[in-house]
Design an enzyme around this catalytic site. Structure first.
Site, PDB file in Angstrom:
ATOM      1  N   SER A 144       9.455  65.610 124.836  1.00  0.00           N
ATOM      2  CA  SER A 144      10.037  67.045 125.241  1.00  0.00           C
ATOM      3  C   SER A 144       8.774  67.961 124.547  1.00  0.00           C
ATOM      4  CB  SER A 144      11.316  67.142 124.469  1.00  0.00           C
ATOM      5  OG  SER A 144      11.052  67.184 123.094  1.00  0.00           O
ATOM      6  N   GLY A 161      13.111  70.956 129.313  1.00  0.00           N
ATOM      7  CA  GLY A 161      14.668  71.554 129.597  1.00  0.00           C
ATOM      8  C   GLY A 161      14.893  71.977 131.014  1.00  0.00           C
ATOM      9  N   GLY A 197      12.117  72.061 133.835  1.00  0.00           N
ATOM     10  CA  GLY A 197      11.490  70.937 134.889  1.00  0.00           C
ATOM     11  C   GLY A 197      10.618  69.964 134.032  1.00  0.00           C
ATOM     12  N   ALA A 228      20.282  63.373 128.084  1.00  0.00           N
ATOM     13  CA  ALA A 228      19.277  63.990 129.343  1.00  0.00           C
ATOM     14  C   ALA A 228      17.780  63.527 129.185  1.00  0.00           C
ATOM     15  CB  ALA A 228      19.257  65.649 129.129  1.00  0.00           C
ATOM     16  N   ASP A 269      17.109  60.613 127.560  1.00  0.00           N
ATOM     17  CA  ASP A 269      16.958  59.089 128.018  1.00  0.00           C
ATOM     18  C   ASP A 269      17.223  58.821 129.206  1.00  0.00           C
ATOM     19  OD1 ASP A 269      17.060  59.319 124.936  1.00  0.00           O
ATOM     20  OD2 ASP A 269      19.364  59.315 125.216  1.00  0.00           O
TER      21      ASP A 269
END
Length: 303
Positions: A185, A212, A215, A241, A243
């Site tokens: 992330s 997030g 995109g 999310a 994962d």
């Protein structure tokens, strides 16, 4: 077969606002969620971990079996299951506190071999932090990479569990020569320091950054950058999310017979855009539901 290696735990998810609201137990752990998501998408999947003999451990194995995941590589122990207490903020983002001392998953031992049909192995999250299991998972990662198996890594940073940030950052860099695909992330990238180009120079064939609702972006060895927008959705929470993105990427690559660094280099702009859009759609469905509830194949178009 895709093997997912890492922890399985129980998330305690608040059922309202305030410190003393009721907590709902939900099956979780980044690797666990990835394995369930892969199974729901229809990829032949095995889970490699160590799970308690307690009631939570039985429930975790039950969830894997329901998703069609092979659990023959799961070790068992009498120690309790790890607990993660979630807190959900106004935009649905989750933060966690952990109860990990003396728990079963920390005592994972590297298996002598992976299933014969293994095409890829996925690693990440707490399992690469908590010793002595972290060293065992690291051993498995290096051994798989040395045999030419496609490896993915999602560090999924839980800073509260990392006593020495600089030591962990150095260890993260030491894994990169053994990683085929790195996914993380924006928040993890900021915490770790460095850039996708620096990480690519150490080994991975591609780096995917999740942003997030904005995109996903992939950086590849040839210098290309491909991005897709997030899928609009009413967010309940973001648990699982990232994962789900892991699973969608692996599932999509397997469907394209692209589980190798050379095949990743051949995907091109169209292939990457299709794959990232598929991952974004899958993650959006997970965000629309409480807890880590990744989608089934029937809820998505083909990758």
């Amino acid at each position: 077969m895709i093997v997912v290696a890492g922890e399985a735990l129980i998330d305690l998810v608040p059922q309202g606002a305030g410190a003393l609201v009721g907590l709902r137990p939900a099956r979780g752990g980044g690797p666990y969620n990835t394995a369930v998501a892969l199974g729901r998408l229809g990829s032949p999947t095995a889970f490699c971990s160590r799970v308690s003999y307690d009631a939570f451990g039985d429930a975790l194995l039950g969830g894997l079996r329901e998703a069609g995941v092979d659990v023959s590589s799961v070790q068992r122990g009498t120690e309790p299951t790890t607990l993660a207490v979630a807190s959900i903020d106004a935009d649905g983002s989750a933060a966690y506190s952990f109860y990990v001392e003396g728990t079963a998953d920390r005592l994972f031992a590297a298996p002598e071999r992976l299933p014969d049909a293994t095409r890829a192995v996925s690693f990440g999250t707490c399992s690469l932090v908590l010793e002595p299991g972290a060293s065992a998972y690291e051993e498995l990662m290096r051994a798989a990479a040395a045999r030419g198996v496609f490896t993915t890594l999602d560090p999924n940073i839980r800073a509260v569990l990392i006593p020495d940030a600089d030591a962990y950052r150095a260890r993260f860099k030491s894994w990169l020569p053994s990683v085929s695909l790195l996914k993380l992330s924006e928040e993890d990238a900021l915490w770790l320091g460095g850039t996708p180009r620096e990480w690519l120079a150490s080994g991975p064939a591609a780096v995917v950054i999740t942003q997030g609702g904005d995109g996903l972006t992939v950086f590849t060895q040839d210098g290309s950058v491909h991005s897709v927008s997030g899928e609009p959705v009413e967010v309940v929470d973001t648990i699982g999310a990232g994962d789900t993105v892991n699973a969608a990427l692996l599932h999509g690559l397997a469907a394209r017979d692209a589980l190798s660094p050379a095949a990743l280099a051949e995907l091109g702009p169209d292939g990457w855009s299709e794959l990232l859009r598929f991952a974004a759609r899958a993650a959006a469905i997970t965000c629309s539901r409480a807890g880590a509830e990744p989608p089934f194949a029937a809820e998505l178009d083909a990758p």
